[in-house]
Design an enzyme around this catalytic site. Structure first.
Site, PDB file in Angstrom:
ATOM      1  N   CYS A   1       0.797  -1.231   0.000  1.00 48.48           N
ATOM      2  CA  CYS A   1       0.000   0.000   0.000  1.00 48.48           C
ATOM      3  C   CYS A   1       0.826   1.275   0.000  1.00 48.48           C
ATOM      4  O   CYS A   1       0.702   2.094  -0.907  1.00 48.48           O
ATOM      5  CB  CYS A   1      -0.933  -0.022   1.193  1.00 48.48           C
TER       6      CYS A   1
HETATM    7  C1  UGA Z   1      -1.082   0.730   5.420  1.00 58.75           C
HETATM    8  C2  UGA Z   1      -1.813   1.751   6.303  1.00 58.75           C
HETATM    9  O1  UGA Z   1      -1.190   1.789   7.592  1.00 58.75           O
HETATM   10  C3  UGA Z   1      -3.295   1.393   6.442  1.00 58.75           C
HETATM   11  O2  UGA Z   1      -3.974   2.398   7.174  1.00 58.75           O
HETATM   12  C4  UGA Z   1      -3.910   1.294   5.039  1.00 58.75           C
HETATM   13  O3  UGA Z   1      -5.283   0.942   5.068  1.00 58.75           O
HETATM   14  C5  UGA Z   1      -3.165   0.236   4.271  1.00 58.75           C
HETATM   15  O4  UGA Z   1      -1.778   0.614   4.162  1.00 58.75           O
HETATM   16  C6  UGA Z   1      -3.802   0.122   2.896  1.00 58.75           C
HETATM   17  O5  UGA Z   1      -3.764   1.103   2.133  1.00 58.75           O
HETATM   18  O6  UGA Z   1      -4.431  -0.892   2.600  1.00 58.75           O
HETATM   19  P1  UGA Z   1      -0.026  -1.699   5.844  1.00 58.75           P
HETATM   20  O7  UGA Z   1       0.548  -1.596   4.467  1.00 58.75           O
HETATM   21  O8  UGA Z   1      -0.723  -2.939   6.253  1.00 58.75           O
HETATM   22  O9  UGA Z   1      -1.088  -0.501   6.109  1.00 58.75           O
HETATM   23  O10 UGA Z   1       1.204  -1.518   6.851  1.00 58.75           O
HETATM   24  P2  UGA Z   1       1.731  -0.436   7.888  1.00 58.75           P
HETATM   25  O11 UGA Z   1       1.492  -0.929   9.244  1.00 58.75           O
HETATM   26  O12 UGA Z   1       1.255   0.909   7.522  1.00 58.75           O
HETATM   27  O13 UGA Z   1       3.319  -0.534   7.598  1.00 58.75           O
HETATM   28  C7  UGA Z   1       3.856  -0.216   6.316  1.00 58.75           C
HETATM   29  C8  UGA Z   1       5.360  -0.272   6.317  1.00 58.75           C
HETATM   30  O14 UGA Z   1       5.900   0.808   7.074  1.00 58.75           O
HETATM   31  C9  UGA Z   1       5.973  -1.545   6.926  1.00 58.75           C
HETATM   32  O15 UGA Z   1       7.011  -1.997   6.073  1.00 58.75           O
HETATM   33  C10 UGA Z   1       6.531  -1.094   8.251  1.00 58.75           C
HETATM   34  O16 UGA Z   1       7.657  -1.840   8.649  1.00 58.75           O
HETATM   35  C11 UGA Z   1       6.924   0.346   7.940  1.00 58.75           C
HETATM   36  N1  UGA Z   1       6.960   1.217   9.141  1.00 58.75           N
HETATM   37  C12 UGA Z   1       5.833   1.460   9.854  1.00 58.75           C
HETATM   38  C13 UGA Z   1       8.163   1.805   9.529  1.00 58.75           C
HETATM   39  O17 UGA Z   1       9.214   1.614   8.879  1.00 58.75           O
HETATM   40  N2  UGA Z   1       8.175   2.635  10.627  1.00 58.75           N
HETATM   41  C14 UGA Z   1       7.060   2.889  11.352  1.00 58.75           C
HETATM   42  O18 UGA Z   1       7.155   3.650  12.336  1.00 58.75           O
HETATM   43  C15 UGA Z   1       5.864   2.281  10.964  1.00 58.75           C
END
Ligand code: UGA
Length: 415
Positions: A260
């Site tokens: 996403c």
């Molecule tokens: C993301 C959004 O958080 C959701 O709200 C949204 O609905 C979704 O995309 C979508 O469009 O369907 P998601 O892709 O499941 O959700 O994952 P996240 O929890 O957002 O993490 C994304 C990436 O960011 C991961 O690789 C994670 O490791 C990284 N991340 C996250 C960081 O590097 N640092 C952080 O502080 C948080």
């Protein structure tokens, strides 16, 4: 209510299962026979916390054919919108779903609402979906309603997020369309943002791109901190209490992956350029995220010669609690290590089978055996990695696993 959902992928299946749980009569339409059959057997074709249990507790109908949607009051479009090489979202599946619905509308004379849930570039519902639906000879607003209701589900927490949304965003063609959709959520005590269709489409992209920007921001601060011998996580702790900044998404490290954030960032950049605007900040967010994945190699090269070494990877999924490896940082890291002449060993509690398809040459093994490598890179912060014995090892930590700090040589990517 009677609800149909076109597309039993991630969003469609979670939405269908949750709506059924709320007492609605749900039909999933899925052209992939394997996926449709999986729904009929109450099984998800991917791992998502709590979803199999939920599927086992509800009645969900599935069909490969769209014709049975003719008595639905609400028809959701939940198909995929992958990106092409230029980063633009490919809208073929959305258009195909709209064509199928249009065929059914042609034979109906009662009111129903078509709801776009797929993530699409701003303007898509008005410019692509509605014209196709109106090929039926029926008119939006008069004969049927249209909404664009983006989802904000996190992988791994999707069922919880659906049932406990932070807000509902309802883009509506007209008030009647929005009111009909809101009937579904009448028991939810959550803020509702009503807007026009293209605003709702933009809210979805802007939300994910904000999160991506926040991560690249803290990684930039982290890269500076690393040079100054400052711990970024302590800096983040000092930022988090400022409500205007907030404490979430300040985990510095290898950057963001998944299906996403990277895709929506690419799509918003492509949309902006298409309309003659160069999105400087967003382009930089993307560049930084790309280079962030390779930081561990830079750090490793200070301690070992990569050519001929065996490097172990802990974690392959794009984040913990999922088997999804789409845009996982592990992909770029593995490719770069192999390119440098290193051998790669890897462990992940869930994502090995998916990763094997991309990198059959990697040796997949246990976490304990990964620790026997010449050096270890922590790619995903699975909780179990906090229980390993890192004593005596060389560890490059991309995700801040506290227990790893006892390693003989320990380097955090941004601390
Ligand atoms: C993301 C959004 O958080 C959701 O709200 C949204 O609905 C979704 O995309 C979508 O469009 O369907 P998601 O892709 O499941 O959700 O994952 P996240 O929890 O957002 O993490 C994304 C990436 O960011 C991961 O690789 C994670 O490791 C990284 N991340 C996250 C960081 O590097 N640092 C952080 O502080 C948080």
């Amino acid at each position: 209510m009677k609800v149909s959902i076109i597309g039993a992928g991630y969003v469609g299946l979670v939405t269908g299962a949750c709506l059924a749980r709320m007492g609605n009569d749900v039909l999933l339409v899925e052209s992939d026979c394997g996926r449709a059959e999986a729904v009929r057997c109450s099984k998800a074709s991917f791992y998502e916390e709590g979803l199999d249990e939920l599927l086992a507790s509800v009645e969900l109908e599935a069909d490969e054919d769209c014709r049975r949607i003719r008595d639905s009051q609400l028809i959701f479009i939940c198909v995929g919108t992958p990106c092409n090489h230029d980063g633009e979202m490919v809208l073929e599946q959305v258009a195909a779903a709209a064509r199928d619905i249009s065929e059914v509308l042609r034979q109906r004379d009662d009111y129903c609402v078509v709801v776009v849930k797929s993530t699409v570039p701003p303007g898509t519902t008005e410019e692509t979906v509605i014209p196709v639906l109106e090929h039926s000879g029926r008119k939006a607003g008069r004969d049927f309603g249209v909404c664009m209701a983006p989802e904000f589900l996190r992988e791994g927490k999707a069922v919880y997020d659906f049932m406990n949304p932070m807000r509902l965003v309802i883009g509506e063609y007209d008030t009647r369309s929005g009111n009909t959709l809101l009937e579904l959520f009448r028991d939810f005590k959550t803020p509702v943002v009503r807007s026009n269709l293209r605003t709702a489409e933009m809210i979805k992209l802007a939300a994910n791109v904000f999160l991506a920007t926040k991560i690249s921001y803290i990684n930039e601060i982290g890269n500076i901190c690393k040079k100054l011998n400052i711990d970024t996580y302590e800096v983040a702790r000092g930022l988090a209490y400022d409500d205007r900044i907030g404490g979430q998404f300040l985990n510095a490290g290898l950057g963001f992956g998944g299906s996403c954030l990277p895709k929506d960032l690419r799509a918003l950049i492509a949309s902006a350029r298409q309309y003659g605007y160069q999105p400087h900040i967003l382009e930089e967010v993307q560049r930084l995220n790309k280079s962030q994945a390779l930081k561990p190699l830079e750090l490793l090269a200070r301690h070992i010669r990569l050519n001929g070494a065996t490097v172990g990877l802990l974690g392959l999924a794009f984040k913990p609690e999922t088997d999804d490896i789409r845009d996982s940082r592990a992909i770029a890291i593995t490719a770069a290590l192999l390119n440098e002449g290193a051998a790669v060993k890897a462990y992940d509690p869930m994502a090995v089978e998916n990763f094997k398809k991309l990198f059959p040459q990697v040796a997949y093994t246990t976490a304990g055996d990964v620790l026997e490598s010449d050096a270890v890179i922590i790619v995903t912060e699975w909780p179990e990695f906090n229980n390993l014995d890192y004593g005596g090892r060389i560890v490059i930590d991309g995700r801040r696993v506290e227990k790893a700090r006892v390693a003989r040589i320990y380097e955090g990517v941004c601390w």
